[in-house]
Enzyme design. Structure first.
Site, PDB file in Angstrom:
ATOM      1  CG  ASN A 152      -2.111   1.017   1.016  1.00 48.45           C
ATOM      2  OD1 ASN A 152      -2.588   1.236  -0.091  1.00 48.45           O
ATOM      3  ND2 ASN A 152      -2.532   1.631   2.104  1.00 48.45           N
ATOM      4  CD1 TRP A 153       6.296   3.191  -0.295  1.00 48.65           C
ATOM      5  CD2 TRP A 153       5.656   3.798  -2.345  1.00 48.65           C
ATOM      6  NE1 TRP A 153       7.124   4.202  -0.737  1.00 48.65           N
ATOM      7  CE2 TRP A 153       6.753   4.596  -1.984  1.00 48.65           C
ATOM      8  CE3 TRP A 153       5.069   4.008  -3.608  1.00 48.65           C
ATOM      9  CZ2 TRP A 153       7.293   5.570  -2.816  1.00 48.65           C
ATOM     10  CZ3 TRP A 153       5.600   4.980  -4.441  1.00 48.65           C
ATOM     11  CH2 TRP A 153       6.699   5.753  -4.045  1.00 48.65           C
TER      12      TRP A 153
END
Length: 282
Positions: A235-236
């Site tokens: 989820n960067w």
């Protein structure tokens, strides 16, 4: 000091199934809650996450900031390499076949619905979009408050395409495994056409790092129930929180959530390869 390496050694062809790339030159949609971080480029992702964690494949998810202008996501897929990168777009019910084909050729494999503030599409667009994308082999990727999933179960079971549920259900308040929303997730993944994304625990956990046990309890049950329908993601660049988590620690959560090495191999390699259509040795 250099960032610490993860304890978990990623297997060959491991996939990060949810990242966002931002480009300050792209116009921001009227529905957006903000523009997103200008520094979250392809080069930054490669350096901060892909090389550090030893990952090979990635899935670029269209930020809600850009609405249905998917150009940033398409450009990011090309920059990361179409042979090892896929994407998830945002398209409305009026999207044409020509555009869908162009997006498919560019590596897009799904349509995103983010049913929280900033999401550009309403609930009544979900089924029409699903009917449009099925011919192209796409899935629906859904993010919402998991506490409300049971209210949408009948609709989600009607979808003619595959479904990904984001972020361990994204329960905005912790729930037990008996909660109707979590039981809906188990019902859906048990039917064979729904995947659960093991990501974003830091967004909703009240118990906190390093193990996020309230979210981890749900993830562990789901993994044990249907390991072949689980995928992992960083989820960067973690745009929803002020204090971003350590990406290496997020990968290492799989030691706790999926203690069996063969199961981790499924989560990181085999399941995303099937879902996103990666070749056996891209």
């Amino acid at each position: 000091m250099p960032a610490a390496q993860p304890r978990l050694i990623a297997p060959p062809e491991a996939c990060d199934s949810h990242i966002h790339i931002f480009d300050p030159t792209k116009p921001v949609a009227p529905t957006a809650t903000g523009p997103g971080p200008a520094w979250a480029s392809v080069a930054a992702y490669i350096d901060a996450v892909q090389r550090r964690l030893g990952l090979t494949r990635a899935v670029v998810v269209q930020p809600t900031a850009y609405g249905t202008d998917n150009s940033c996501t398409v450009e990011a897929i090309a920059a990361l390499g179409l042979d090892r990168t896929r994407g998830v777009a945002i398209v409305g019910p009026d999207v044409g076949d020509a555009e869908l084909q162009q997006l498919t050729d560019a590596g897009i494999r799904g349509a995103r619905f983010q049913m929280l503030p900033g999401g550009p599409l309403p609930w009544d667009a979900l089924e029409p979009v699903a009917s449009r994308i099925t011919t192209f082999g796409w899935f629906i990727q859904l993010q919402m408050d998991g506490r409300l999933l049971s209210e949408r179960e009948a609709m989600l079971k009607r979808l003619p395409c595959r479904l990904i549920i984001d972020h361990v259900g994204k329960f905005l308040e912790p729930v037990p495994v008996e909660h109707p929303g979590f039981r809906t997730i188990l019902h859906l993944i048990d039917r064979g056409r729904t995947w659960l994304k093991l990501a974003g625990a830091y967004e909703t956990s009240k118990a906190g790092a390093p193990l996020y046990p309230d979210v981890g309890a749900l993830a562990t049950v789901a993994i044990r129930a249907v390991p072949e329908r689980m995928i992992w993601a960083s989820n960067w660049p973690h745009v929803s929180v002020q204090d971003p988590p350590d990406d290496a620690a997020l990968l290492d959560l799989l030691f706790d959530w999926a203690p069996d090495e063969a199961v981790r191999q499924r989560i990181l390699v085999e399941n995303p390869a099937e879902l996103y259509g990666f070749s056996p040795s891209s």
